[in-house]
Design a protein around this motif. Structure first.
Motif, PDB file in Angstrom:
ATOM      1  N   LEU A   1       6.479   5.215  24.308  1.00 35.08           N
ATOM      2  CA  LEU A   1       6.756   6.011  23.108  1.00 35.08           C
ATOM      3  C   LEU A   1       8.074   5.589  22.485  1.00 35.08           C
ATOM      4  CD1 LEU A   1       6.086   8.304  21.157  1.00 35.08           C
ATOM      5  CD2 LEU A   1       7.161   9.898  22.765  1.00 35.08           C
ATOM      6  N   ARG A   2       9.087   5.397  23.322  1.00 36.98           N
ATOM      7  CA  ARG A   2      10.385   4.963  22.802  1.00 36.98           C
ATOM      8  C   ARG A   2      10.278   3.589  22.130  1.00 36.98           C
ATOM      9  NH1 ARG A   2      14.946   7.692  24.860  1.00 36.98           N
ATOM     10  NH2 ARG A   2      16.226   5.836  24.576  1.00 36.98           N
ATOM     11  N   GLY A   3       9.497   2.690  22.733  1.00 34.43           N
ATOM     12  CA  GLY A   3       9.307   1.378  22.142  1.00 34.43           C
ATOM     13  C   GLY A   3       8.579   1.451  20.809  1.00 34.43           C
ATOM     14  N   LEU A   4       7.582   2.337  20.737  1.00 32.58           N
ATOM     15  CA  LEU A   4       6.830   2.505  19.497  1.00 32.58           C
ATOM     16  C   LEU A   4       7.719   3.043  18.386  1.00 32.58           C
ATOM     17  CD1 LEU A   4       4.093   2.524  18.003  1.00 32.58           C
ATOM     18  CD2 LEU A   4       3.720   4.828  18.917  1.00 32.58           C
ATOM     19  N   ILE A   5       8.515   4.066  18.700  1.00 28.77           N
ATOM     20  CA  ILE A   5       9.429   4.624  17.697  1.00 28.77           C
ATOM     21  C   ILE A   5      10.474   3.583  17.301  1.00 28.77           C
ATOM     22  CG2 ILE A   5      11.118   6.434  17.239  1.00 28.77           C
ATOM     23  CD1 ILE A   5       8.198   7.374  17.417  1.00 28.77           C
ATOM     24  N   GLY A   6      10.908   2.789  18.280  1.00 35.04           N
ATOM     25  CA  GLY A   6      11.876   1.737  17.986  1.00 35.04           C
ATOM     26  C   GLY A   6      11.339   0.708  17.019  1.00 35.04           C
TER      27      GLY A   6
ATOM     28  N   ILE B   1       0.842  10.057  25.810  1.00 27.53           N
ATOM     29  CA  ILE B   1       1.921   9.084  25.686  1.00 27.53           C
ATOM     30  C   ILE B   1       3.291   9.758  25.682  1.00 27.53           C
ATOM     31  CG2 ILE B   1       2.069   9.012  23.159  1.00 27.53           C
ATOM     32  CD1 ILE B   1       2.290   5.966  23.369  1.00 27.53           C
ATOM     33  N   THR B   2       3.321  11.073  25.478  1.00 24.49           N
ATOM     34  CA  THR B   2       4.592  11.800  25.505  1.00 24.49           C
ATOM     35  C   THR B   2       4.993  12.186  26.922  1.00 24.49           C
ATOM     36  OG1 THR B   2       3.547  13.991  25.227  1.00 24.49           O
ATOM     37  CG2 THR B   2       4.101  12.755  23.222  1.00 24.49           C
ATOM     38  N   HIS B   3       4.102  11.978  27.893  1.00 21.95           N
ATOM     39  CA  HIS B   3       4.419  12.317  29.279  1.00 21.95           C
ATOM     40  C   HIS B   3       5.445  11.337  29.845  1.00 21.95           C
ATOM     41  CE1 HIS B   3       0.343  14.607  29.830  1.00 21.95           C
ATOM     42  NE2 HIS B   3       1.174  15.212  29.016  1.00 21.95           N
ATOM     43  N   GLU B   4       6.152  11.767  30.839  1.00 24.09           N
ATOM     44  CA  GLU B   4       7.276  11.010  31.384  1.00 24.09           C
ATOM     45  C   GLU B   4       6.872   9.601  31.817  1.00 24.09           C
ATOM     46  OE1 GLU B   4      11.096  10.140  32.206  1.00 24.09           O
ATOM     47  OE2 GLU B   4      10.357  11.988  31.281  1.00 24.09           O
ATOM     48  N   ARG B   5       5.691   9.435  32.400  1.00 24.51           N
ATOM     49  CA  ARG B   5       5.312   8.126  32.922  1.00 24.51           C
ATOM     50  C   ARG B   5       5.060   7.097  31.812  1.00 24.51           C
ATOM     51  NH1 ARG B   5      -0.654   7.571  34.100  1.00 24.51           N
ATOM     52  NH2 ARG B   5      -1.720   9.277  33.029  1.00 24.51           N
ATOM     53  N   HIS B   6       4.865   7.577  30.572  1.00 25.04           N
ATOM     54  CA  HIS B   6       4.654   6.675  29.447  1.00 25.04           C
ATOM     55  C   HIS B   6       5.807   6.709  28.451  1.00 25.04           C
ATOM     56  CE1 HIS B   6       0.701   5.829  30.872  1.00 25.04           C
ATOM     57  NE2 HIS B   6       0.196   6.993  30.579  1.00 25.04           N
TER      58      HIS B   6
ATOM     59  N   VAL C   1       0.853  -1.187   0.000  1.00 26.33           N
ATOM     60  CA  VAL C   1       0.000   0.000   0.000  1.00 26.33           C
ATOM     61  C   VAL C   1       0.887   1.235   0.000  1.00 26.33           C
ATOM     62  CG1 VAL C   1      -1.903  -1.136   1.215  1.00 26.33           C
ATOM     63  CG2 VAL C   1      -0.151   0.055   2.528  1.00 26.33           C
ATOM     64  N   ASP C   2       0.336   2.341  -0.463  1.00 23.26           N
ATOM     65  CA  ASP C   2       1.072   3.608  -0.423  1.00 23.26           C
ATOM     66  C   ASP C   2       1.086   4.195   0.989  1.00 23.26           C
ATOM     67  OD1 ASP C   2       1.862   3.924  -3.140  1.00 23.26           O
ATOM     68  OD2 ASP C   2      -0.209   4.399  -3.652  1.00 23.26           O
ATOM     69  N   MET C   3      -0.059   4.102   1.663  1.00 26.40           N
ATOM     70  CA  MET C   3      -0.187   4.779   2.937  1.00 26.40           C
ATOM     71  C   MET C   3      -0.981   3.924   3.915  1.00 26.40           C
ATOM     72  SD  MET C   3      -1.243   8.782   3.356  1.00 26.40           S
ATOM     73  CE  MET C   3      -0.577   9.064   1.717  1.00 26.40           C
ATOM     74  N   LEU C   4      -0.499   3.821   5.132  1.00 26.33           N
ATOM     75  CA  LEU C   4      -1.171   3.082   6.198  1.00 26.33           C
ATOM     76  C   LEU C   4      -1.401   4.017   7.367  1.00 26.33           C
ATOM     77  CD1 LEU C   4      -2.084   0.409   7.646  1.00 26.33           C
ATOM     78  CD2 LEU C   4       0.311   0.169   8.368  1.00 26.33           C
ATOM     79  N   HIS C   5      -2.628   4.048   7.877  1.00 31.75           N
ATOM     80  CA  HIS C   5      -2.915   4.852   9.062  1.00 31.75           C
ATOM     81  C   HIS C   5      -3.204   3.951  10.249  1.00 31.75           C
ATOM     82  CE1 HIS C   5      -4.214   7.910  11.789  1.00 31.75           C
ATOM     83  NE2 HIS C   5      -5.331   7.237  12.008  1.00 31.75           N
ATOM     84  N   LEU C   6      -2.690   4.342  11.405  1.00 30.45           N
ATOM     85  CA  LEU C   6      -2.876   3.594  12.640  1.00 30.45           C
ATOM     86  C   LEU C   6      -3.442   4.521  13.717  1.00 30.45           C
ATOM     87  CD1 LEU C   6       0.661   1.931  12.568  1.00 30.45           C
ATOM     88  CD2 LEU C   6      -1.489   0.812  11.943  1.00 30.45           C
ATOM     89  N   SER C   7      -4.520   4.077  14.362  1.00 33.25           N
ATOM     90  CA  SER C   7      -5.080   4.787  15.515  1.00 33.25           C
ATOM     91  C   SER C   7      -5.313   3.768  16.622  1.00 33.25           C
ATOM     92  CB  SER C   7      -6.397   5.491  15.156  1.00 33.25           C
ATOM     93  OG  SER C   7      -6.190   6.717  14.513  1.00 33.25           O
ATOM     94  N   PRO C   8      -4.240   3.285  17.256  1.00 34.39           N
ATOM     95  CA  PRO C   8      -4.406   2.284  18.315  1.00 34.39           C
ATOM     96  C   PRO C   8      -5.123   2.891  19.521  1.00 34.39           C
ATOM     97  CG  PRO C   8      -2.138   3.045  18.224  1.00 34.39           C
ATOM     98  CD  PRO C   8      -2.826   3.627  17.038  1.00 34.39           C
ATOM     99  N   PRO C   9      -5.770   2.050  20.339  1.00 38.45           N
ATOM    100  CA  PRO C   9      -6.513   2.566  21.505  1.00 38.45           C
ATOM    101  C   PRO C   9      -5.633   3.447  22.378  1.00 38.45           C
ATOM    102  CG  PRO C   9      -6.967   0.237  21.189  1.00 38.45           C
ATOM    103  CD  PRO C   9      -5.861   0.586  20.230  1.00 38.45           C
ATOM    104  N   CYS C  10      -6.210   4.531  22.856  1.00 34.77           N
ATOM    105  CA  CYS C  10      -5.406   5.526  23.575  1.00 34.77           C
ATOM    106  C   CYS C  10      -5.800   5.662  25.048  1.00 34.77           C
ATOM    107  CB  CYS C  10      -5.525   6.886  22.888  1.00 34.77           C
ATOM    108  SG  CYS C  10      -7.206   7.568  22.898  1.00 34.77           S
ATOM    109  N   GLN C  11      -6.800   4.890  25.506  1.00 32.83           N
ATOM    110  CA  GLN C  11      -7.327   5.126  26.846  1.00 32.83           C
ATOM    111  C   GLN C  11      -6.253   5.011  27.937  1.00 32.83           C
ATOM    112  OE1 GLN C  11      -8.802   3.370  24.544  1.00 32.83           O
ATOM    113  NE2 GLN C  11     -10.907   4.100  24.322  1.00 32.83           N
ATOM    114  N   TYR C  12      -5.377   4.009  27.808  1.00 32.55           N
ATOM    115  CA  TYR C  12      -4.373   3.807  28.855  1.00 32.55           C
ATOM    116  C   TYR C  12      -3.416   4.981  28.947  1.00 32.55           C
ATOM    117  CZ  TYR C  12      -0.436   1.871  31.432  1.00 32.55           C
ATOM    118  OH  TYR C  12       0.574   1.674  32.342  1.00 32.55           O
ATOM    119  N   PHE C  13      -3.119   5.616  27.823  1.00 30.29           N
ATOM    120  CA  PHE C  13      -2.123   6.687  27.793  1.00 30.29           C
ATOM    121  C   PHE C  13      -2.737   8.073  27.989  1.00 30.29           C
ATOM    122  CE2 PHE C  13      -0.858   3.202  24.963  1.00 30.29           C
ATOM    123  CZ  PHE C  13       0.271   2.768  25.633  1.00 30.29           C
TER     124      PHE C  13
END
Length: 320
Positions: A79-84, A70-75, A17-29
């Motif tokens: 974020l680092r794992g996702l970028i990794g 998810i950018t807050h310190e406790r998470h 595919v040319d483009m993939l969009h992801l919107s994973p559940p955000c409630q925990y973060f």
């Protein structure tokens, strides 16, 4: 279907595919998430299920939308794992917390937006703002509550004033010429500007960026959940129009322009012995490096190496 079902059911199919969009559940973060939930582990696992989908499809570009919490310190480890996950697959990544009101939303809603480009693809910049407070900088003024719901009339779909909650006594009036609070699955902290009632589902949907003609299917509760969980469609339009233009520019192609009455023009004037062929328009567009703002984070991951570097205006952190 769920991601694991999709990957299992298509394991023998080559898909691109040319483009993939992801919107994973955000409630925990979410910053509003202050107590443990039975769904916490499921939501976390869903976030990292994105990697398998990217690896399966190998899209040219990937976008991801997530709560800014998810950018807050406790998470930060998530974020680092996702970028990794992106960089391990060779993708370059850029991310930023965007005030969606700058892309036309009638809310002061902040979301983390991640852009990623496959090996060999140039990483696109973020779209420029289309709206600003009071229209400064030659942009359009912010979309206010009044403008978002002003075209809704009695009898419109999901605009049932007989079932909406009324306040007695009425609440303090709100300024309709301002941004609304963030719409959630439970509604919003704001209410109809005259203070007499809650918003209808149609009003919530319009404040969330849906066009008035959008059809929802389900119960009142499920529709409210659909509205609150949505990546607002008017801001999606800004983002994907921008990314479509970016891909066309990279491919040196002009945007398709339909001809009146859908007539297809065939060019057979050249000395070509094959069947009739279409004349493709090309564009010599040359891409340029985007200017980076203070709040944009980026990882450049060229194809020949898989070690990402996390940097912010010249400060580097090795992710490995």
């Amino acid at each position: 279907m769920s991601v694991d079902e999709f990957i299992r059911d298509t394991k023998d199919r080559l898909m691109r595919v040319d483009m993939l969009h992801l919107s994973p559940p955000c409630q925990y973060f979410s910053p509003a998430h202050t107590r443990e939930s039975v769904h916490d582990e499921t939501n976390i696992f869903a976030l990292f299920g994105c990697r398998e989908l990217i690896n399966k499809l190998r899209p040219r570009l990937v976008t991801l939308e997530q709560t800014f919490g998810i950018t807050h310190e406790r998470h930060h480890q998530y974020l680092r794992g996702l970028i990794g996950d992106y960089t391990q697959l060779g993708y370059s990544v850029r991310w930023k917390v965007v005030r969606l009101c700058t892309w036309g939303l009638a809310q002061d809603r902040k979301r983390l937006i991640i852009l990623a480009a496959a090996p060999g693809e140039k990483l696109p910049p973020f779209p420029k703002p289309t709206h600003s407070e009071n229209g400064t900088g030659g942009l359009q003024p912010f979309t206010t509550i009044r403008k978002a719901i002003g075209s809704i009339r009695a009898g419109d779909d999901l605009h049932n004033l007989d079932t909406v909650k009324y306040y007695r006594p009425r609440r303090a009036p709100l300024d309709p010429d301002r941004l609304a609070g963030t719409i959630t699955t439970g509604g919003s902290e704001v209410y109809y500007p005259d203070g007499t009632r809650d918003f209808t589902l149609r009003e919530y949907a319009c404040i969330q960026g849906f066009p008035k003609c959008h059809k929802f299917i389900g119960t009142k509760t499920s529709i409210r959940r659909q509205i609150g969980n949505a990546f607002p469609s008017n801001t999606v339009r800004v983002l994907y129009r921008h990314l479509e233009d970016w891909l066309l520019q990279q491919d040196r192609m002009a945007r398709y322009q339909p001809i009146a009455d859908n007539i297809l023009i065939v060019d057979d004037s050249d000395n070509d012995n094959s069947d009739e062929y279409l004349r493709w328009q090309t564009s010599p567009g040359v891409s340029s490096s985007p200017e980076m703002d203070e709040d944009i984070m980026e990882i450049d991951c060229p194809q020949e190496r898989h070690q990402g570097t996390f940097h912010r205006r010249g400060h580097f952190i090795d992710l490995t």
